[in-house]
Design an enzyme around this catalytic site. Sequence first.
Site, PDB file in Angstrom:
ATOM      1  N   HIS A  81      13.152  -9.307  -2.850  1.00  0.00           N
ATOM      2  CA  HIS A  81      13.521  -8.016  -2.631  1.00  0.00           C
ATOM      3  C   HIS A  81      15.095  -8.055  -2.918  1.00  0.00           C
ATOM      4  O   HIS A  81      15.615  -7.078  -3.708  1.00  0.00           O
ATOM      5  CB  HIS A  81      13.136  -7.396  -1.282  1.00  0.00           C
ATOM      6  CG  HIS A  81      13.897  -6.363  -0.897  1.00  0.00           C
ATOM      7  ND1 HIS A  81      13.726  -4.881  -1.569  1.00  0.00           N
ATOM      8  CD2 HIS A  81      14.750  -6.157  -0.053  1.00  0.00           C
ATOM      9  CE1 HIS A  81      14.600  -4.064  -0.857  1.00  0.00           C
ATOM     10  NE2 HIS A  81      15.034  -4.740   0.282  1.00  0.00           N
ATOM     11  N   TRP A 146      17.963 -14.234   0.313  1.00  0.00           N
ATOM     12  CA  TRP A 146      18.724 -14.007  -0.906  1.00  0.00           C
ATOM     13  C   TRP A 146      20.106 -14.795  -0.720  1.00  0.00           C
ATOM     14  O   TRP A 146      20.675 -15.099  -1.794  1.00  0.00           O
ATOM     15  CB  TRP A 146      19.002 -12.640  -1.384  1.00  0.00           C
ATOM     16  CG  TRP A 146      20.133 -11.972  -0.543  1.00  0.00           C
ATOM     17  CD1 TRP A 146      20.041 -11.488   0.791  1.00  0.00           C
ATOM     18  CD2 TRP A 146      21.820 -11.908  -1.019  1.00  0.00           C
ATOM     19  NE1 TRP A 146      21.528 -11.068   0.939  1.00  0.00           N
ATOM     20  CE2 TRP A 146      22.120 -11.223  -0.136  1.00  0.00           C
ATOM     21  CE3 TRP A 146      22.167 -12.354  -2.300  1.00  0.00           C
ATOM     22  CZ2 TRP A 146      23.602 -10.862  -0.245  1.00  0.00           C
ATOM     23  CZ3 TRP A 146      23.557 -11.980  -2.453  1.00  0.00           C
ATOM     24  CH2 TRP A 146      24.283 -11.509  -1.428  1.00  0.00           C
ATOM     25  N   SER A 174      25.184 -12.752 -17.557  1.00  0.00           N
ATOM     26  CA  SER A 174      25.131 -11.621 -17.921  1.00  0.00           C
ATOM     27  C   SER A 174      26.239 -10.760 -17.486  1.00  0.00           C
ATOM     28  O   SER A 174      26.823  -9.963 -17.916  1.00  0.00           O
ATOM     29  CB  SER A 174      23.790 -10.854 -17.790  1.00  0.00           C
ATOM     30  OG  SER A 174      23.936  -9.317 -17.720  1.00  0.00           O
ATOM     31  N   SER A 175      26.635 -10.969 -15.898  1.00  0.00           N
ATOM     32  CA  SER A 175      27.482 -10.099 -15.408  1.00  0.00           C
ATOM     33  C   SER A 175      28.947 -10.501 -15.802  1.00  0.00           C
ATOM     34  O   SER A 175      29.822  -9.545 -16.066  1.00  0.00           O
ATOM     35  CB  SER A 175      27.453 -10.454 -13.735  1.00  0.00           C
ATOM     36  OG  SER A 175      26.241 -10.145 -13.301  1.00  0.00           O
ATOM     37  N   GLU A 260      31.382 -10.013  -3.701  1.00  0.00           N
ATOM     38  CA  GLU A 260      30.101  -9.561  -4.277  1.00  0.00           C
ATOM     39  C   GLU A 260      29.919  -8.097  -3.760  1.00  0.00           C
ATOM     40  O   GLU A 260      29.423  -7.204  -4.287  1.00  0.00           O
ATOM     41  CB  GLU A 260      28.836 -10.453  -4.091  1.00  0.00           C
ATOM     42  CG  GLU A 260      27.730  -9.879  -4.305  1.00  0.00           C
ATOM     43  CD  GLU A 260      27.236  -9.501  -6.082  1.00  0.00           C
ATOM     44  OE1 GLU A 260      28.114 -10.176  -6.815  1.00  0.00           O
ATOM     45  OE2 GLU A 260      26.510  -8.610  -6.239  1.00  0.00           O
ATOM     46  N   HIS A 307      33.447 -14.100   8.208  1.00  0.00           N
ATOM     47  CA  HIS A 307      32.967 -13.214   8.931  1.00  0.00           C
ATOM     48  C   HIS A 307      31.452 -12.939   9.066  1.00  0.00           C
ATOM     49  O   HIS A 307      30.717 -12.471   9.776  1.00  0.00           O
ATOM     50  CB  HIS A 307      33.554 -11.864   8.901  1.00  0.00           C
ATOM     51  CG  HIS A 307      33.219 -10.978   7.800  1.00  0.00           C
ATOM     52  ND1 HIS A 307      34.019 -10.088   7.436  1.00  0.00           N
ATOM     53  CD2 HIS A 307      32.066 -10.835   7.143  1.00  0.00           C
ATOM     54  CE1 HIS A 307      33.312  -9.482   6.054  1.00  0.00           C
ATOM     55  NE2 HIS A 307      32.185 -10.057   6.033  1.00  0.00           N
ATOM     56  N   HIS A 308      30.824 -13.617   8.037  1.00  0.00           N
ATOM     57  CA  HIS A 308      29.490 -14.011   8.048  1.00  0.00           C
ATOM     58  C   HIS A 308      28.820 -14.939   8.525  1.00  0.00           C
ATOM     59  O   HIS A 308      27.614 -15.205   8.753  1.00  0.00           O
ATOM     60  CB  HIS A 308      28.916 -13.967   6.460  1.00  0.00           C
ATOM     61  CG  HIS A 308      29.119 -12.746   5.654  1.00  0.00           C
ATOM     62  ND1 HIS A 308      28.351 -11.707   5.307  1.00  0.00           N
ATOM     63  CD2 HIS A 308      30.157 -12.462   4.874  1.00  0.00           C
ATOM     64  CE1 HIS A 308      28.918 -10.577   4.739  1.00  0.00           C
ATOM     65  NE2 HIS A 308      30.198 -11.318   4.179  1.00  0.00           N
ATOM     66  N   THR A 333      39.993   1.409   3.336  1.00  0.00           N
ATOM     67  CA  THR A 333      38.613   2.044   3.459  1.00  0.00           C
ATOM     68  C   THR A 333      38.654   3.452   4.024  1.00  0.00           C
ATOM     69  O   THR A 333      38.303   4.353   3.582  1.00  0.00           O
ATOM     70  CB  THR A 333      37.728   1.453   3.995  1.00  0.00           C
ATOM     71  OG1 THR A 333      37.631  -0.177   3.527  1.00  0.00           O
ATOM     72  CG2 THR A 333      36.076   1.580   3.548  1.00  0.00           C
ATOM     73  N   LYS A 336      40.518   5.881   1.820  1.00  0.00           N
ATOM     74  CA  LYS A 336      39.514   6.325   0.828  1.00  0.00           C
ATOM     75  C   LYS A 336      38.735   7.750   1.308  1.00  0.00           C
ATOM     76  O   LYS A 336      38.904   8.839   0.730  1.00  0.00           O
ATOM     77  CB  LYS A 336      38.580   5.474   0.414  1.00  0.00           C
ATOM     78  CG  LYS A 336      39.359   4.440  -0.600  1.00  0.00           C
ATOM     79  CD  LYS A 336      38.315   3.514  -1.371  1.00  0.00           C
ATOM     80  CE  LYS A 336      39.198   2.972  -2.494  1.00  0.00           C
ATOM     81  NZ  LYS A 336      39.322   3.617  -3.578  1.00  0.00           N
ATOM     82  N   ARG A 455      16.260 -10.422  12.251  1.00  0.00           N
ATOM     83  CA  ARG A 455      15.921 -10.088  10.884  1.00  0.00           C
ATOM     84  C   ARG A 455      15.172 -11.142  10.274  1.00  0.00           C
ATOM     85  O   ARG A 455      15.043 -12.311  11.043  1.00  0.00           O
ATOM     86  CB  ARG A 455      17.038  -9.542   9.954  1.00  0.00           C
ATOM     87  CG  ARG A 455      18.085 -11.001   9.979  1.00  0.00           C
ATOM     88  CD  ARG A 455      19.106 -10.701   9.213  1.00  0.00           C
ATOM     89  NE  ARG A 455      19.258 -10.440   7.665  1.00  0.00           N
ATOM     90  CZ  ARG A 455      20.173 -10.679   6.898  1.00  0.00           C
ATOM     91  NH1 ARG A 455      21.195 -10.920   7.243  1.00  0.00           N
ATOM     92  NH2 ARG A 455      19.807 -10.530   5.491  1.00  0.00           N
TER      93      ARG A 455
END
Lengths: 530, 373, 193
Positions: A81, A146, A174-175, A260, A307-308, A333, A336, A455
């Site tokens: 997913h 993922w 591709s990207s 990303e 930070h992850h 941010t 914006k 999770r």
Amino acid sequence: MSSAAGTMDHHDHDHHHHAPSGITRWLFTTNHKDIGSMYLWFSFIMFLLGGSMALVIRAELFQPGLQLVDPHFFNQMTTVHGLIMVFGAVMPAFTGLANWMVPMMIGAPDMALPRMNNWSFWILPFAFAILLASLFMEGGGPAFGWTFYAPLSTTYSSDSTALFVFSVHIMGISSIMGAINVIVTIMNMRAPGMTYMKMPLFVWTWFITAFLLIAVMPVLAGAVTMVLTDKYFGTSFFDAAGGGDPVMFQHIFWFFGHPEVYIMILPSFGIVSAIIPAFSRKPLFGYASMVYATAAIAGLSFLVWAHHMFTTGMPVAAALFFMYCTMLISVPTGVKVFNWVATMWRGSISFETPMLFALAFVILFTIGGFSGLMLAITPVDFQYHDTYFVVAHFHYVLVSGAIFSIMAAAYYWLPKWTGHMYNETLAKWHFWCSLISVNVLFFPMHFVGLAGMPRRIPDYALQFADINQIVSIGAFAFGLSQLIFLAVVVKCVRGGEKAPAKPWEGATGLEWTVPSPAPYHTFDTPPEVK
Amino acid sequence: MRTRLIAALTAAMPFAASAQSQLNLTQGVTEISNRVYDLHMTILYICIVIGIVVFGAMFWSMIAHRKSRGHKPATFHENVKVEILWTVIPFLILIGMAIPATSTLIAMEDTSESDVTVLVTGSQWKWHYRYFEHDVEYFSLLATRPDQINNKLPKGTNYLLEVDRPLVIPTGKKVRFLITSDDVIHSWWVPDFAVKKDANPGFINEAWTKVDEPGIYRGQCAELCGKDHGYMPIVVIAKEPAEYEAWITAQETAQREAKEEEQRLLAMSMSEAELMELGERVYLGNCAACHQPNGQGIPGVFPSLVGTEMVTNDINGHIDIVLYGKQGTSMQAFGNMLTLREIAAVVTYERNAWGNNTGELIQAADVNARTKN
Amino acid sequence: MSDHQSTPNRPDNGRVVKRLLLVVVGMFGFGFALVPLYEVFCEITGFNGRTSNEAAAVNTRAVDTSRSINVQFITRVNQGMPWDFQPEVKMVRVHPGETKVVNFLVENRTGNNMVAQAIPSVSPGEAGLYLNKTECFCFEQQPLAAGDTTAMPMQFYLDPEIPAHIHTLTLQYTLYDITANATPDVLATMLAN
């Protein structure tokens, strides 16, 4: 290459050929509009596919206990997913929009590298076919999330890992090809007078995104290659036994992974910056600061990856550095968001569907930003990390953020693409169903996460049951709502009220100077931009 | 009318109170967890205030400045003063947040001067605790019965949050955790202590807590670690120091005596029925998660035990793999987790169940022989 | 196509593509360069708590008798590693600068000759920077014949500059079976014995 492709490459001055028809038109096309459409349809199919996997997850989580799937398959669903939504739905949708809109926005006849454009699209279906096929292998598909943390993805994974690595490589190529194309197009194909600081923000944000892509997709390729060699060729990059370090995998992965995240949101900023002024009938507030803020976010994205990983154990000084840098991102941010609000301020606002989605984007993305700021605070992140609070956070940013902006873009430019107005009533139904269900789906996740539900678990303690039930109902409602979108688009492609060249009163930009639907070839003679 | 309203409100009160504890972060039971909670609430409130201001302005224009009301658009599109202001103000707010966050983090990471050290080791899918200062170590496994998970029995109150042997720590003492893993990455998380630290294979991580209130505190593994990631809970019991001392001494004696007893009973043979019965119980508790209750495993992930060479022929290889595990696979060492009798029983069971029917009986002495060459 | 509207001061497509491809290749290489970079970074900062693989020079500085630091030892064997592995003492208390020897006892409980490698990890990671091993079994692969027992020495001292806030240091060794990948000379020595 067939003659069809040959004719399209041949961009002289007498080229208003009819597009070739049948399957070869699509297989060999080098036309940016055709390729853009293929990207968009592909991403929508992937969105439904990835979404149905999410529904498998939500169906299992409707009640505590194991009902429908076993935990191993559950892990495959969460993994695939995630991969499909990131690499198959959001990224190709943005590439599709770039293909369609960037040349038209800068007054170029096509992308700069049309044959590479064809390739970068057509390898994608193979990448996902491989990934999906791996689900049917003995031992199942990838089941390590993922984020494929080693050593779960190396020593302890099934043999489908090789297919996973191969398909990620193809997605990456591709990207990268798509990104190179966007950069070359923007640098070399702008119409006379279209200086950098006159480019629409969608073009700017994509320009910056493309640089992020070529900077980090190769790092992802490196990471999956190391996983492959660790698993099959005896290297020990991530294996402590051979002197490696599993935490190093996370550093390399998130060095890719955090930029990303912005790859998946910067183009949204561009879309919303086009739509809000159009329906506020007022120019965008602070164009220059928008450009600088985008660049600042992109730059900072290379300094915050850890930070992850606050819980992996790092010296206090390092944790503080990454905390401060992450908090700093909220400044550009914020700029914006304030700019969008200031654009609406004292405008003359109307609420067609693109605007509704854009407004929902601003509010819900900001909520995702708030939870992001909370997650940045290291001591509290120890409590939030790897719970549903994180799941709520990134779905607010990616679903009601990125996906909503893509929906907004689709409604905004559908008349230009198809030459017909979409059915506004049905579209509003789509909007309101999506808006309500997306919040029923993701908002309660904050609570269940704070209450302590980790999770990526297929089963949970009883105190989480009520909220999970609500979330699952929201999930099915949101999933079904997207079928309305399919209906709107199909109806709009088939027919409907004729769209004028500029269907939106307040819209600005070169794309509205060409007829609707946009002819197969546009701007063969470059427009003059003053 | 009014009384009825009050009645309704008071009826809703306990619900609201209990609902709140489920909807928000726990305050926890340590000084650190309280500081973390306060930090969480502070930032949440700041975000809510900013949200009200920003969304307020947005909704105000959506209502007041709409075309349908005939509002004519202004034309301004920049204002340097305002733009500087809304860059600087958030920056100052961030500094305000960073100060308490920094001091809390530094306090959390200060593991010095601890009174008790516990080694916490994660493996697929259980936790192992070893007291550094004492000869006490044991595994802590999920205690929820598979029938509850498979919806055949009603679920208990602590469904999935109960273990056979909880970790016991003293109250009022600084307890230091040294966390590592035997296989993949796990994460040891007890929300009430605000402790979450990854268990990385080959590396040790540190965390600490000081619990003031005796009680039972529950947590879960917080890093995806494979198939049964959702089934490796953590339960910690905090006891008064005197009670803790008594407990740990008793454990030490019990574990020593069990080992001595085991050696003494080596000569004793178990009957086939005894071996098979004990073996099945051990198998279902420790092996079935991967090799499945029917012994057939999951093709491509966990090998089948039915009719395979090792199970039908290679006795020594079979005992060794159960004792020591197999490097580079999910097969872990059960040597220090099960008793010699249990290993003998489970090997016997595997060699005779599901049609393997080798007819061989393995005794504790056979297993003991493999540990001493 | 590229000359469709090229102006003299814009580079042509080929050049831009080449440069971008260079960036792509460079970043792919950078992904791999992160591996040694990470190692160097950890060595300087003690980020991941690894200790040096090389013998440190013998301490020549004065012993700081004003304070003592607890050094705890933890031993583990990797799964599939049927050796017994214990420190002779669980903990020693040392002054910074003071040299100590600690023995680690191993027993190869199998009927096969095997080779092991010990991998260290120190917590807190920062303390690893001040742990100097002048001699250690972990520097080399350790062969052990079937059924044999041996004591493996580790000689170390703590750098006198170790920060005052470090009171306890934990050193963990994990023993891995590397018989299959052992270097030929280690195997040769073992056979000679």
